[in-house]
Design an enzyme around this catalytic site. Structure first.
Site: not given
Ligand code: SDX
Length: 433
Positions: A310, A367
């Site tokens: 998140h 989710d």
């Molecule tokens: C919602 O914003 C809100 O409040 C949204 C929400 C709402 O109520 O409106 O809460 C609802 O959208 C919840 C999120 C649902 N999405 C998912 O479950 C999809 C999977 N999650 C991700 O794709 C990710 O965690 C996000 C999109 C939710 C957040 O992405 P960020 O904040 O841009 O973080 P990032 O992509 O920069 O990740 C940081 C690190 C990375 O690794 P490094 O580059 O540092 O090595 O964490 C890793 C990412 O690769 N990472 C994950 C991951 N999420 C982040 N690795 C594997 N699986 C994941 N799910």
């Protein structure tokens, strides 16, 4: 940071000049550097991909503490609201900044009941969507079309926000349920005045001429809780889309339609459907968790663990905790087994004990478990993100209203850092290589 006076400032040294930037402190102690005059006074902009470090507005609606896992709507803890309220009560709270007394709630409920029908001409729209049409795209089209059928008040939305809000919050149920019924070739079930907000939605989804549906209190309670948990979440992607479109003077309907489209993405609201597909894949792969764990760790693999991580929460998403507990409760009440729940819990256990994910503060979000409950209620996977939109609608409307009431609001128009070609003379066609 300059602490000498009661109005703290951040001191910025740029090109030999010193600038004092005001520091604003929120009601929960959050601090932000006010850079609203930065470009005019320094000629500099700030670069912030994904707005990770930026506050786009001030707001009185929802407070999150990502480190402590705190979520409050208008100051009330999400745990208290989910346990003690109906979704309609929480929708009223978000829109009016106060929990309704009994008369206010009754009046609100009556408005919602009165607005439940969809204009008959709109129902013909469904005849022209293919049965395979994505419910979120139907929802976005139909909500956007409401402005053509209910054009009044669109010019002065804030003066009539109660009516417009009730109309949208009420009608979105029929749009969602009708799109489902059309996709399975069943006759539409119209809303009834004798059912509650959630009861009406369930009845429109599952009632059939050949087999009447009975709204079970436990099912209604579970869906109320889920809708409450999704009702608002400060300046997330889809809420920012609603504010952005609204900032141009777009109607509430077109702004909400934009929010629906933003929510549909698998990184946002679409994650609840993606979680079920991921759990089903793991199940089909003989519960080969490590295959998916390793894919999620692989920098060269775009695969992400849906339902984890998140932008704000660096610990458990409080909504995920509530939903996880509700899963066990609803499955036990309905005497159902769902193999995906066990897989989800096992996957969570592995992730929470793997240093790769722990280092990145990856926890289950809202989710991760919600789909298990939707499945138990009989809602098809294709409708999961639509359910998220139904829940989020009051929050979107409250945020849109707050933006319009904020006299400092300006049209959303971010800048950029240009890194393309510098000036070059034009090349006539005959001289091009
Ligand atoms: C919602 O914003 C809100 O409040 C949204 C929400 C709402 O109520 O409106 O809460 C609802 O959208 C919840 C999120 C649902 N999405 C998912 O479950 C999809 C999977 N999650 C991700 O794709 C990710 O965690 C996000 C999109 C939710 C957040 O992405 P960020 O904040 O841009 O973080 P990032 O992509 O920069 O990740 C940081 C690190 C990375 O690794 P490094 O580059 O540092 O090595 O964490 C890793 C990412 O690769 N990472 C994950 C991951 N999420 C982040 N690795 C594997 N699986 C994941 N799910």
């Amino acid at each position: 940071m300059n602490h000498t006076n009661t109005n703290p400032t951040a001191e910025l040294l740029l090109d030999g000049a010193r600038y004092s930037l005001p520091i604003l402190i929120g009601s929960e102690g959050e601090r932000t550097i006010d850079i609203r005059q930065l470009l005019d006074t320094t000629g500099y902009t700030v670069l912030d991909n994904g707005f990770k470090n930026s506050a786009s507005c001030t707001s009185r609606i929802t407070y999150l503490d990502g480190n402590k896992g705190i979520l409050r709507y208008r100051g009330y803890a999400i745990e208290d609201l989910a346990e003690n309220c109906t979704f309609v009560e929480v929708a009223y709270l978000l829109l009016h900044d106060e929990l309704p007394n009994q008369k206010e709630l009754d009046d609100f409920r009556t408005l919602l009941a009165d607005f439940a029908l969809l204009h008959e001409d709109m129902i013909h729209f469904f005849d022209h969507f293919p049965a395979s049409a994505a419910p979120m795209s139907i929802l976005s089209v139909m909500v956007n079309s409401l402005v053509n059928f209910y054009p009044e008040m669109s010019n002065n939305p804030c003066e009539n926000i109660d009516i417009i809000a009730c109309r949208l919050i009420s009608k979105i149920r029929a749009i969602a349920a009708f799109s489902y019924k059309m996709s399975i070739g069943e006759p539409l079930i119209y809303p009834r005045h004798d059912l509650t907000y959630v009861g009406n939605f369930l009845n429109m989804m599952f009632d059939r001429p050949v087999r009447p549906y009975t709204v079970q209190p436990e099912v209604e309670r579970a869906l109320n809780k889920l809708l409450i948990l999704h009702a608002d979440h400060e300046q997330n992607c889809s809420t920012s889309a609603v504010r952005l479109v609204g900032s141009s003077g777009g109607s509430l309907y077109t702004s909400i339609s934009a929010g629906i489209n933003a929510l549909a993405g698998p990184l946002h609201g679409g994650a609840n459907e993606a979680v079920i597909h991921m759990l089903e894949d793991i199940h089909a792969d003989n519960n080969d968790y490590m295959k998916y764990i390793n894919k999620a760790k692989d920098k060269n693999d775009p695969f992400r663990l849906s339902g984890f991580g998140h932008r704000v929460y660096r610990t458990y998403d409080p909504r995920g905790t509530i939903i996880r507990e509700a899963c066990d409760e609803i499955l036990k009440t309905l005497d159902l087994q769902d193999p995906l729940l066990e897989i989800a819990k096992n996957l969570e256990e592995i992730v929470l004990n793997d240093s790769h994910f722990v280092k990145r503060n990856l926890y289950p979000n809202v989710d991760f478990y919600s789909g298990i409950i939707y499945r138990a209620l009989g809602i098809p996977t294709t409708m999961f993100t639509v359910m998220f939109a139904l829940g989020r609608l009051p929050g979107w409307i409250a945020q849109w209203k707050e933006m319009h009431e904020d006299k400092s609001t300006k049209i959303y128009r971010p800048r950029q850092l240009y890194i393309g070609s510098t000036y070059r003379p034009f090349i006539p066609m005959e001289e091009r290589g």
